[in-house]
Design an enzyme around this catalytic site. Sequence first.
Site, PDB file in Angstrom:
ATOM      1  N   SER A   1       0.559   8.971  -5.756  1.00 38.67           N
ATOM      2  CA  SER A   1       0.448   7.520  -5.701  1.00 38.67           C
ATOM      3  C   SER A   1      -0.127   7.108  -4.349  1.00 38.67           C
ATOM      4  CB  SER A   1       1.827   6.876  -5.889  1.00 38.67           C
ATOM      5  OG  SER A   1       2.582   7.064  -4.707  1.00 38.67           O
ATOM      6  N   LYS A   2      -0.297   5.816  -4.201  1.00 43.94           N
ATOM      7  CA  LYS A   2      -0.863   5.247  -2.969  1.00 43.94           C
ATOM      8  C   LYS A   2      -0.137   5.744  -1.721  1.00 43.94           C
ATOM      9  CE  LYS A   2      -3.865   1.838  -4.220  1.00 43.94           C
ATOM     10  NZ  LYS A   2      -4.894   2.838  -4.480  1.00 43.94           N
ATOM     11  N   ARG A   3       1.154   5.995  -1.888  1.00 47.46           N
ATOM     12  CA  ARG A   3       1.953   6.473  -0.764  1.00 47.46           C
ATOM     13  C   ARG A   3       1.358   7.737  -0.139  1.00 47.46           C
ATOM     14  NH1 ARG A   3       6.407   9.004  -1.646  1.00 47.46           N
ATOM     15  NH2 ARG A   3       6.083   8.879  -3.895  1.00 47.46           N
TER      16      ARG A   3
ATOM     17  N   GLY B   1      -1.821   8.488  -0.019  1.00 52.19           N
ATOM     18  CA  GLY B   1      -3.186   8.285   0.490  1.00 52.19           C
ATOM     19  C   GLY B   1      -4.055   7.741  -0.630  1.00 52.19           C
TER      20      GLY B   1
END
Length: 512
Positions: A270-272, A274
């Site tokens: 996920s965005k977490r 990168g």
Amino acid sequence: MTGEMTKPIRTRFAPSPTGDLHVGSAHTTLFNWLFTRHHGGTVVLRIEDTDRKRLVERSLGSITDGLTWLGLDWDEGIEIDEQANPLPDRERGDYGPYMQSERQELYRQSAEWLVEHGHAYYCFCSPERLAQVRQERQAKNILPSGYDRHCRDLAPEDVQRRLAAGEGAVVRLKVPLEGVISFTDLVRGEIAVDARTLEDAVLLKSDGFPTYHLANVVDDHLMAITHILRAEEWIPTAPLHVLLYRAFDWEMPQIAHMVLLLGTDRKKLSKRHGSTSVQEFRANGIIPEALLNYLAIIGWSWDDKTEIFSKEELIEKFDLDRVKASSAIFDHQKLEWMNGQYINHILTLDEVTARALPYLREAGFVTDDTSPDYVKTVVALEKERIKRLSEVPEMTAYFFTPTVEYTIDALVSKKQKLTPELTLRVLAATRDAVAGGDVADLAGMETRLRGLADELGLKAGQVFMPIRVALSGRTATPGLFEMMHVLGQETCVARLGAAHEWLQEQGAVTAG
Ligand code: GLU
């Protein structure tokens, strides 16, 4: 390995236009593509846009753009000429339309056929009732946990009457009440599910749009798809699809589920972690060859050690027998390393220059007036060190800006045991030495400056460091003499003079 292979292979990319091209979708798409290209089959691009609530405008253009950038082409399906255009302009192939929203009539007919033949039924339950039933069943752990099959055995006359009166209804699949539903996954082997755990899934919604299950099965059949390669997250839907193929009396395509990409902490990517969209990787200076290569070795391996493969090698080597159902870590650092390998060792200088150019233009360093040869010599100096194309402007800024900035600490290097006075002497002497020499003669310039160090009673580093900082504003740069050569005689002399002047001013300020 292709399972039973009797017909020419046909696979499909079936993205839903709900955003940019996610790296996970790119991964599954790549596996479809490699498998198909390896076997000389046909790739179909079908757009699954029936979930009207999740549609995102321009997503379609962004997905096809991302695929094209990665070098994944398709033989049939929609074509988009302009990235800006959210709707396809044309189609290619004999199995269209390839947009599910244009195939509604087919789904409606299929759903009606299933009802007529006793494989599906109309359900009139309100959303409120369904929510309540779901809650109750979940609380009491009743299987299947969702719908209670309330409308499964309504009298046919009742159903007709309610439909004729215009009452809203969905069509649901009549799942067997018991037994085992199994299928063979080409990567994972036999997968069996207890029918009692399966809900009577909705096939056609009350707005007339099909659900994923119906549209996907109908289209895979009508588009003559032979192999379904999709992500692991779809495994739970496979038993329902098996039932649908059986109900229609259609041969089910071979099916295989690819790994879901995980971050380095083994949680869903996920965005977490990168960047997650192909567009973001592109903007961050990742090159398509590296991303494609890296995605290929997640969940597939050739010999457990080779990591760098060209697209041609992948096509030649890729098959499902080496696809694994485990180890799906997507490590941004590893991708960056691979990107560096491509930029430093695989791409030619011309290729790296051409690809760095858009980033240099965006930074305002390169315009139509900039000499292409100059840009190339600058890139040549850094080629071995670039990890991402987007770093190039920062790495090479001092070759494009008229002046450079530095700090006293950088210019008057403590490490080189320099004082402001000594640095001023070095800068004045080197400016004259450079002015009297020729930066194009790299060896000659080196001899000259080393000689100067001797004359001043200094070590070579004590002379080189102030020059380096005066010319670039940095303490670490490519080779000093290569750098001077690229900057050119005039710029070097001017910058050495400017640094001398600047340091003098600083001294005046400090002294004052
Ligand atoms: N439309 C689905 C998706 O967006 C496709 C799943 C499949 O390949 O069957 O992932």
